[in-house]
Design a protein around this motif. Structure first.
Motif, PDB file in Angstrom:
ATOM      1  N   ASP A 194       8.101  -5.223  -2.374  1.00  9.90           N
ATOM      2  CA  ASP A 194       7.013  -6.198  -2.341  1.00  9.90           C
ATOM      3  C   ASP A 194       5.665  -5.832  -2.918  1.00  9.90           C
ATOM      4  O   ASP A 194       4.766  -6.733  -3.443  1.00  9.90           O
ATOM      5  N   SER A 207       2.908  -5.852   2.409  1.00  9.26           N
ATOM      6  CA  SER A 207       3.940  -5.451   3.576  1.00  9.26           C
ATOM      7  C   SER A 207       3.551  -4.421   4.229  1.00  9.26           C
ATOM      8  O   SER A 207       2.935  -3.491   3.596  1.00  9.26           O
ATOM      9  N   ILE A 263       2.750  -8.462  -3.159  1.00  7.74           N
ATOM     10  CA  ILE A 263       3.023  -8.965  -1.749  1.00  7.74           C
ATOM     11  C   ILE A 263       2.556  -7.766  -0.643  1.00  7.74           C
ATOM     12  O   ILE A 263       3.361  -6.722  -0.816  1.00  7.74           O
ATOM     13  N   LYS A 299      12.061  -2.269   0.562  1.00  4.43           N
ATOM     14  CA  LYS A 299      11.446  -3.564   0.543  1.00  4.43           C
ATOM     15  C   LYS A 299       9.936  -3.385   0.357  1.00  4.43           C
ATOM     16  O   LYS A 299       9.631  -4.272  -0.426  1.00  4.43           O
TER      17      LYS A 299
END
Length: 74
Positions: free
Chosen positions: A36, A43, A41, A32
């Motif tokens: 991301d 994270s 993104i 993940k």
């Protein structure tokens, strides 16, 4: 028994289903974070640290470690 390969040199096998589930959770969290970052993104890992107790896997000696215990720190 399946295993998790974190690099060509590090292969982890698990002692029981609890260890299997915890390794899967760590693996999915890493995927993940990678996904991301590809999408710009920001994270962070789910845990502050992960501590594992391992032994040499007798079925794959010299090639894999058998995870006996995992401790998560948040």
């Amino acid at each position: 028994m399946a295993s998790f390969s974190y690099s060509p040199l590090l292969k982890l096998t698990y002692a029981n289903d609890v260890m299997k589930d915890q390794l899967e959770e760590i693996w999915q969290n890493g995927l993940k974070i990678q996904d991301d970052r590809k999408n710009n993104i920001q994270s962070y890992p789910k845990w502050k640290s992960i501590k594992a107790t391992v032994t040499h896997d007798p079925n794959n000696f010299g090639k894999a470690y058998l995870v006996q215990r995992i401790e998560f720190s948040i």
